[in-house]
Design a protein around this motif. Structure first.
Motif, mmCIF file in Angstrom:
data_model
loop_
_atom_site.group_PDB
_atom_site.id
_atom_site.type_symbol
_atom_site.label_atom_id
_atom_site.label_comp_id
_atom_site.label_asym_id
_atom_site.label_seq_id
_atom_site.Cartn_x
_atom_site.Cartn_y
_atom_site.Cartn_z
ATOM 1 N N LEU A 123 -19.275 -8.039 -10.259
ATOM 2 C CA LEU A 123 -19.268 -8.384 -8.834
ATOM 3 C C LEU A 123 -17.842 -8.457 -8.279
ATOM 4 N N ASN A 124 -17.126 -7.353 -8.413
ATOM 5 C CA ASN A 124 -15.758 -7.267 -7.893
ATOM 6 C C ASN A 124 -15.780 -6.504 -6.570
ATOM 7 N N PHE A 125 -15.927 -7.229 -5.467
ATOM 8 C CA PHE A 125 -16.148 -6.600 -4.173
ATOM 9 C C PHE A 125 -14.935 -6.671 -3.244
ATOM 10 N N THR A 126 -13.776 -7.018 -3.766
ATOM 11 C CA THR A 126 -12.601 -7.205 -2.925
ATOM 12 C C THR A 126 -11.810 -5.913 -2.759
ATOM 13 N N VAL A 127 -11.460 -5.612 -1.523
ATOM 14 C CA VAL A 127 -10.498 -4.560 -1.196
ATOM 15 C C VAL A 127 -9.362 -5.226 -0.432
ATOM 16 N N VAL A 128 -8.131 -4.964 -0.832
ATOM 17 C CA VAL A 128 -6.978 -5.484 -0.099
ATOM 18 C C VAL A 128 -6.187 -4.303 0.446
ATOM 19 N N ALA A 129 -5.389 -4.570 1.463
ATOM 20 C CA ALA A 129 -4.646 -3.481 2.097
ATOM 21 C C ALA A 129 -3.243 -3.929 2.459
ATOM 22 N N ASP A 130 -2.355 -2.961 2.523
ATOM 23 C CA ASP A 130 -0.979 -3.160 2.967
ATOM 24 C C ASP A 130 -0.842 -2.463 4.315
ATOM 25 N N PRO A 131 -0.956 -3.209 5.426
ATOM 26 C CA PRO A 131 -0.934 -2.567 6.745
ATOM 27 C C PRO A 131 0.443 -2.055 7.148
ATOM 28 N N TYR A 132 1.483 -2.512 6.463
ATOM 29 C CA TYR A 132 2.833 -2.064 6.793
ATOM 30 C C TYR A 132 3.133 -0.689 6.205
ATOM 31 N N ARG A 133 2.407 -0.320 5.167
ATOM 32 C CA ARG A 133 2.653 0.958 4.495
ATOM 33 C C ARG A 133 1.406 1.828 4.441
ATOM 34 N N GLY A 134 0.288 1.332 5.006
ATOM 35 C CA GLY A 134 -0.928 2.128 5.083
ATOM 36 C C GLY A 134 -1.543 2.431 3.736
ATOM 37 N N ARG A 135 -1.782 1.388 2.933
ATOM 38 C CA ARG A 135 -2.368 1.567 1.606
ATOM 39 C C ARG A 135 -3.502 0.577 1.391
ATOM 40 N N ALA A 136 -4.451 0.955 0.561
ATOM 41 C CA ALA A 136 -5.557 0.073 0.196
ATOM 42 C C ALA A 136 -5.702 0.065 -1.319
ATOM 43 N N PHE A 137 -6.192 -1.077 -1.853
ATOM 44 C CA PHE A 137 -6.291 -1.246 -3.299
ATOM 45 C C PHE A 137 -7.610 -1.934 -3.653
ATOM 46 N N HIS A 138 -8.109 -1.599 -4.831
ATOM 47 C CA HIS A 138 -9.331 -2.225 -5.344
ATOM 48 C C HIS A 138 -9.224 -2.314 -6.863
ATOM 49 N N LEU A 139 -9.695 -3.427 -7.408
ATOM 50 C CA LEU A 139 -9.702 -3.630 -8.858
ATOM 51 C C LEU A 139 -11.093 -4.055 -9.288
ATOM 52 N N ASN A 140 -11.641 -3.359 -10.281
ATOM 53 C CA ASN A 140 -12.892 -3.798 -10.882
ATOM 54 C C ASN A 140 -12.816 -3.624 -12.395
ATOM 55 N N ARG A 141 -13.931 -3.758 -13.075
ATOM 56 C CA ARG A 141 -13.918 -3.712 -14.532
ATOM 57 C C ARG A 141 -13.472 -2.362 -15.085
ATOM 58 N N TYR A 142 -13.524 -1.329 -14.257
ATOM 59 C CA TYR A 142 -13.276 0.020 -14.761
ATOM 60 C C TYR A 142 -11.919 0.580 -14.367
ATOM 61 N N GLY A 143 -11.255 -0.043 -13.407
ATOM 62 C CA GLY A 143 -9.958 0.488 -13.048
ATOM 63 C C GLY A 143 -9.333 -0.189 -11.845
ATOM 64 N N LEU A 144 -8.068 0.140 -11.643
ATOM 65 C CA LEU A 144 -7.329 -0.247 -10.441
ATOM 66 C C LEU A 144 -7.132 1.020 -9.620
#
Length: 439
Positions: free
Chosen positions: A320-341
């Motif tokens: 249950l890894n449902f978090t997405v975070v973003a860097d609005p200053y550089r236009g990037r998004a990130f997600h981490l779950n059991r299988y990868g970053l």
């Protein structure tokens, strides 16, 4: 240092005479945010539950459930800690409720917003010594006539221009009981949120448009679509459920987006947002179920999805890894779950996939992705050891894997230094240096 502990005031442990070597207690790291100056605010929770504690007047025997916000300097030293969720023995009742789903946001004026579903928002002073204003929305299966309810948002993210990207809950959605996160809304640039200032939010997306059960009392006057409050048919259309079903060709499928949920939206910029949407969950298992990290602009247009993910091999449902975070200053998004970053650019193109099956990155399965700092660092929390790791993200995302590998290699060395300083037992990190306030 790139590592800081999620500490607990030694005075709180003392008043309850909590022995970290004993059983019956638990600690978690819920969220963390960083300021532009490099300070960090860590939101955590401490609980104790024992069957024999019922009715005891002795704090050493009582069950408890606290939430903590700890302010740390750039080198990780705790300077202030707010304790809330219940009264400390001998103290006044807490103004703020505990919520394991609460998240933080640093507002442009430095105030700290604490938001939690279904829609409570509380503003704290930067020094964590005062509750500036509260907009409460307590949990309830139905709207209570005698309940003081004045909601703002279930979550807040701040864009570079000071816009507030909010997730808002509604009553009367389909056959769901209670208020449910259902609206993505954004304020205007330079918004002021504070005492006497509750800004208007403009809805840009709705998750579920099945609102026939909504009554007159279910309007939120501060959330508007066009010139009127969001209510029943007055809302962005099509809904995310409908749009994503059409985009993925899953309309009518058991593995489609009917009865889906969404988690906290993230800002990729001032006018582009990521909305994580997850299909319905079933008892039989959910790996392979539909999910999308939808790209929505401030005009309400679905611009697509963050791409490159396999529905099964990259499933966030495991753990249950449902978090997405973003860097609005550089236009990037990130997600981490059991299988990868995973890392994307603002156009939705997957630029990095770091498999946790690869030996250098296996420790990532023990971490929870919390946030992206204004400096472009990823904030990760170790689920068991309660340490927050700051991972610098290079300008070129092709260099993300070496940066993560270097951060993981330094983790053990810095952890050893922290253990010498704090002498934790069972990864509970006591601290006596921070100024403690009970809110």
């Amino acid at each position: 240092m790139t590592l800081l502990p999620a500490t607990v005031p030694a005075s709180l442990l003392s008043v309850h005479r909590l022995d970290p070597a004993s059983a019956g207690w638990g600690f978690r790291v819920d969220h963390a945010v960083a300021t532009a100056a490099g300070e960090t605010y860590v939101l955590s929770g401490l609980r104790r539950c024992r069957a024999h504690a019922d009715g005891s007047a002795d704090p050493a025997e009582q069950d408890f459930g606290y939430q903590l916000i700890t302010r740390c300097t750039t080198d990780g030293t705790p300077t202030a800690c707010a304790v809330f969720g219940q009264a400390v023995p001998g103290g006044a009742p807490s103004v703020l409720p505990e919520s394991s789903e609460a998240t933080l946001a640093v507002l442009p004026d430095g105030a700290i917003a604490v938001s939690s579903p279904p829609g409570s928002t509380h503003l704290l002073s930067p020094d964590l010594d005062e509750v500036l204003v509260s907009w409460p929305m307590p949990w309830s299966l139905t709207r209570q006539e005698d309940c003081r309810e004045d909601p703002f948002a279930a979550s807040i993210a701040v864009t570079p221009a000071g816009r507030l990207l909010c997730m808002v809950s509604e009553y009367g959605i389909s056959n769901w009981a209670g208020a449910r996160p259902n609206i993505v809304a954004v304020s205007g640039p330079g918004t002021t949120l504070g005492t006497g200032h509750k800004p208007v939010l403009h809805a840009v997306a709705t998750l579920d448009a099945r609102t026939d059960r909504q009554g007159d009392a279910d309007r939120h006057t501060h959330v508007r679509y066009g010139d009127a409050p969001v209510w029943r048919g007055n809302r962005p259309s099509p809904s995310l459920t409908q749009a994503l079903s059409e985009l993925t060709g899953t309309s009518g499928s058991l593995h489609g987006y009917l009865d889906s949920s969404m988690s906290r939206p993230a800002a990729l910029g001032d006018d582009l947002f990521v909305v994580p949407v997850f299909g319905a969950m079933y008892r039989s298992g959910n790996r392979g179920q539909e999910f999308s990290f939808a790209l929505v602009d401030d005009g309400g247009v679905l611009r697509g999805r963050l791409g490159g993910l396999h529905r099964y091999e990259d499933s966030p449902f495991t753990g249950l890894n449902f978090t997405v975070v973003a860097d609005p200053y550089r236009g990037r998004a990130f997600h981490l779950n059991r299988y990868g970053l995973y890392a994307w650019t603002a156009d939705g193109v997957l630029r990095a996939r770091i498999p946790t099956a690869d030996k250098p990155f296996k420790p990532l399965v023990h971490f929870k992705l919390l946030e992206c700092s204004p400096a472009g660092e990823l904030l990760l929390a170790h689920r068991k050891q309660h340490l927050v790791l700051r991972v610098p993200v290079p300008q070129d995302l092709d260099g993300l894997a070496p940066a993560v590998e270097a951060a993981l290699k330094s983790y053990g060395r810095e952890r050893t230094a922290l253990k010498k300083r704090y002498a934790p037992v069972n990864w509970l990190w006591p601290d006596s240096s921070a100024v403690v306030g009970h809110l």
